[in-house]
Design a protein around this motif. Structure first.
Motif, mmCIF file in Angstrom:
data_model
loop_
_atom_site.group_PDB
_atom_site.id
_atom_site.type_symbol
_atom_site.label_atom_id
_atom_site.label_comp_id
_atom_site.label_asym_id
_atom_site.label_seq_id
_atom_site.Cartn_x
_atom_site.Cartn_y
_atom_site.Cartn_z
ATOM 1 N N LEU A 212 17.065 7.705 -20.668
ATOM 2 C CA LEU A 212 17.283 7.638 -22.111
ATOM 3 C C LEU A 212 18.768 7.824 -22.424
ATOM 4 O O LEU A 212 19.415 8.728 -21.900
ATOM 5 N N GLY A 213 19.303 6.921 -23.248
ATOM 6 C CA GLY A 213 20.723 6.931 -23.567
ATOM 7 C C GLY A 213 21.539 5.973 -22.722
ATOM 8 O O GLY A 213 22.729 5.768 -23.001
ATOM 9 N N PHE A 214 20.918 5.370 -21.704
ATOM 10 C CA PHE A 214 21.637 4.522 -20.755
ATOM 11 C C PHE A 214 21.041 3.114 -20.741
ATOM 12 O O PHE A 214 19.861 2.918 -21.021
ATOM 13 N N GLY A 215 21.881 2.141 -20.374
ATOM 14 C CA GLY A 215 21.406 0.782 -20.157
ATOM 15 C C GLY A 215 20.626 0.239 -21.334
ATOM 16 O O GLY A 215 21.068 0.273 -22.477
ATOM 17 N N ARG A 216 19.431 -0.255 -21.062
ATOM 18 C CA ARG A 216 18.595 -0.864 -22.092
ATOM 19 C C ARG A 216 17.620 0.125 -22.734
ATOM 20 O O ARG A 216 16.891 -0.243 -23.660
ATOM 21 N N SER A 217 17.577 1.360 -22.228
ATOM 22 C CA SER A 217 16.717 2.362 -22.852
ATOM 23 C C SER A 217 17.275 2.770 -24.205
ATOM 24 O O SER A 217 18.439 2.523 -24.522
ATOM 25 N N ASP A 218 16.429 3.418 -25.002
ATOM 26 C CA ASP A 218 16.846 3.824 -26.339
ATOM 27 C C ASP A 218 17.991 4.832 -26.287
ATOM 28 O O ASP A 218 18.145 5.589 -25.318
ATOM 29 N N ALA A 219 18.776 4.827 -27.353
ATOM 30 C CA ALA A 219 19.937 5.710 -27.448
ATOM 31 C C ALA A 219 19.501 7.163 -27.626
ATOM 32 O O ALA A 219 18.382 7.455 -28.054
ATOM 33 N N ARG A 220 20.428 8.055 -27.299
ATOM 34 C CA ARG A 220 20.268 9.482 -27.558
ATOM 35 C C ARG A 220 21.396 9.930 -28.475
ATOM 36 O O ARG A 220 22.450 9.303 -28.525
ATOM 37 N N GLN B 252 15.327 17.569 -7.606
ATOM 38 C CA GLN B 252 14.584 18.363 -8.582
ATOM 39 C C GLN B 252 13.156 17.848 -8.719
ATOM 40 O O GLN B 252 12.205 18.632 -8.788
ATOM 41 N N CYS B 253 12.982 16.529 -8.734
ATOM 42 C CA CYS B 253 11.641 15.941 -8.837
ATOM 43 C C CYS B 253 10.791 16.299 -7.631
ATOM 44 O O CYS B 253 9.606 16.637 -7.761
ATOM 45 N N ALA C 29 0.821 -1.210 0.000
ATOM 46 C CA ALA C 29 0.000 0.000 0.000
ATOM 47 C C ALA C 29 0.852 1.256 0.000
ATOM 48 O O ALA C 29 0.448 2.280 -0.554
ATOM 49 N N ALA C 30 2.012 1.203 0.638
ATOM 50 C CA ALA C 30 2.867 2.383 0.717
ATOM 51 C C ALA C 30 3.418 2.720 -0.669
ATOM 52 O O ALA C 30 3.687 1.830 -1.478
ATOM 53 N N PRO C 31 3.608 4.002 -0.962
ATOM 54 C CA PRO C 31 4.165 4.378 -2.272
ATOM 55 C C PRO C 31 5.501 3.704 -2.523
ATOM 56 O O PRO C 31 6.308 3.515 -1.603
ATOM 57 N N PRO C 32 5.775 3.316 -3.763
ATOM 58 C CA PRO C 32 7.040 2.647 -4.084
ATOM 59 C C PRO C 32 8.217 3.609 -4.038
ATOM 60 O O PRO C 32 8.054 4.835 -4.005
ATOM 61 N N ILE C 33 9.408 3.040 -4.034
ATOM 62 C CA ILE C 33 10.646 3.811 -4.093
ATOM 63 C C ILE C 33 11.122 3.812 -5.534
ATOM 64 O O ILE C 33 11.283 2.751 -6.140
ATOM 65 N N LEU C 34 11.333 5.002 -6.091
ATOM 66 C CA LEU C 34 11.809 5.135 -7.462
ATOM 67 C C LEU C 34 13.289 5.486 -7.441
ATOM 68 O O LEU C 34 13.679 6.529 -6.905
ATOM 69 N N LEU C 35 14.117 4.602 -8.010
ATOM 70 C CA LEU C 35 15.568 4.779 -8.002
ATOM 71 C C LEU C 35 16.042 5.490 -9.263
ATOM 72 O O LEU C 35 15.671 5.111 -10.375
ATOM 73 N N MET C 36 16.893 6.502 -9.074
ATOM 74 C CA MET C 36 17.503 7.244 -10.181
ATOM 75 C C MET C 36 19.010 7.045 -10.121
ATOM 76 O O MET C 36 19.646 7.341 -9.106
ATOM 77 N N HIS C 37 19.573 6.539 -11.205
ATOM 78 C CA HIS C 37 20.967 6.102 -11.190
ATOM 79 C C HIS C 37 21.949 7.256 -11.391
ATOM 80 O O HIS C 37 21.575 8.378 -11.772
ATOM 81 N N GLU D 80 15.665 18.820 -16.636
ATOM 82 C CA GLU D 80 14.881 18.208 -17.702
ATOM 83 C C GLU D 80 14.439 16.792 -17.344
ATOM 84 O O GLU D 80 13.367 16.353 -17.773
ATOM 85 N N GLU D 81 15.252 16.060 -16.572
ATOM 86 C CA GLU D 81 14.831 14.715 -16.163
ATOM 87 C C GLU D 81 13.561 14.792 -15.320
ATOM 88 O O GLU D 81 12.679 13.934 -15.421
ATOM 89 N N ALA D 82 13.469 15.833 -14.513
ATOM 90 C CA ALA D 82 12.272 16.020 -13.688
ATOM 91 C C ALA D 82 11.088 16.493 -14.514
ATOM 92 O O ALA D 82 9.985 15.931 -14.430
#
Length: 269
Positions: free
Chosen positions: A72-80, A123-124, A34-42, A91-93
């Protein structure tokens, strides 16, 4: 650190490409917590995979879902393509955070980031106060300190060794060179020297935990001090002796205990 947790992949559609995410749920939990999840930013060279087993352990320690994503541009996400904007933290926020939460089906979260990811989490929390239950920074920087820039220059020299880039490619594929230059050339750009999160910290009103290693080679304790001094909400500082820039790898159990206690006491979790 052994903490098995169920995980699943998810893809997020963004106007500039697809974003990869992975979600971990506490072992044995049939319904989402029920508690809000933790969002990790690398961090600047990071990815979902480079969090290693920390997200699973964090989910077990807190009883919350944990979500990590590749920018975006990192790991398995699409390239930039092209240079990273000098305004990339903001801008990430403004360009990614709300879209990401909406497609993940997450109304609110604990925004948590490591290194520059910690700056993005700040920033978020400032831009989307209604969607951040709490803020956690780990080895975050809030301005380009001389120690930070010296560490980046030293790392840039080390990456002249092709083997270092090859190791980076294990996590970023053919995007590895772009990832490296997005870090070194952006932070060392003279135009980035004026970047600071201090003016926006008063807009961070949720409870915050600032974790920092006493021996962090990329930033002194001035960063958690500034977070505590300028944030608009309550801040707990956790300065860890004998720890460098990777507290969650160097002393994961200690970090997990501090995080779990903070979330339980600070958010009513």
């Amino acid at each position: 650190m052994t903490a098995p947790a169920a995980s699943r992949e998810q893809w997020i559609d963004h106007p500039r490409g697809r974003i990869f995410a992975r979600r971990w749920s506490p072992q044995g939990v049939q319904q989402p917590p029920a508690a809000p999840p933790i969002l990790l930013m690398h961090d600047s060279l990071g990815s979902v995979a480079l969090w290693r087993d920390f997200p699973a352990a964090l989910s077990q320690a807190t009883g919350r879902e944990v979500i990590a994503y590749d920018r975006l541009g990192f790991g398995r996400s699409d390239a930039r393509s092209g240079r990273l904007s000098l305004d990339f933290v903001r801008e990430e926020a403004t360009d990614v955070f709300a879209l990401l939460l909406d497609q993940l089906g997450v109304p609110r979260c604990v925004a948590m980031g490591h290194s520059v990811g910690g700056g993005m989490a700040i920033q978020c929390a400032a831009e989307y106060a209604d969607r951040c239950e709490a803020l956690v920074t780990v080895a975050a920087q809030v301005f380009p300190e001389d120690r930070t820039l010296s560490g980046i220059r030293a790392a840039r020299e080390q990456f002249r060794d092709p083997g270092q880039v090859e190791r980076l490619a294990r996590y970023h594929g053919d995007k590895a060179r772009w990832v490296l230059e997005a870090w070194t050339e952006t932070w060392l750009d003279p135009g980035f020297a004026s970047w600071t999160l201090v003016p926006i910290l008063p807009r961070v009103r949720c409870p915050a935990l600032a974790v920092h290693g006493e021996d962090d080679e990329y930033g002194s304790a001035v960063h958690p001090d500034l977070i505590a001094q300028h944030s608009g909400g309550p801040v707990e500082r956790a300065i860890l002796p004998g720890i460098g820039h990777m507290p969650h790898r160097e002393q994961p159990d200690q970090v997990l205990r501090r995080l779990a206690a903070f979330l339980e006491a600070g958010t009513g979790g």
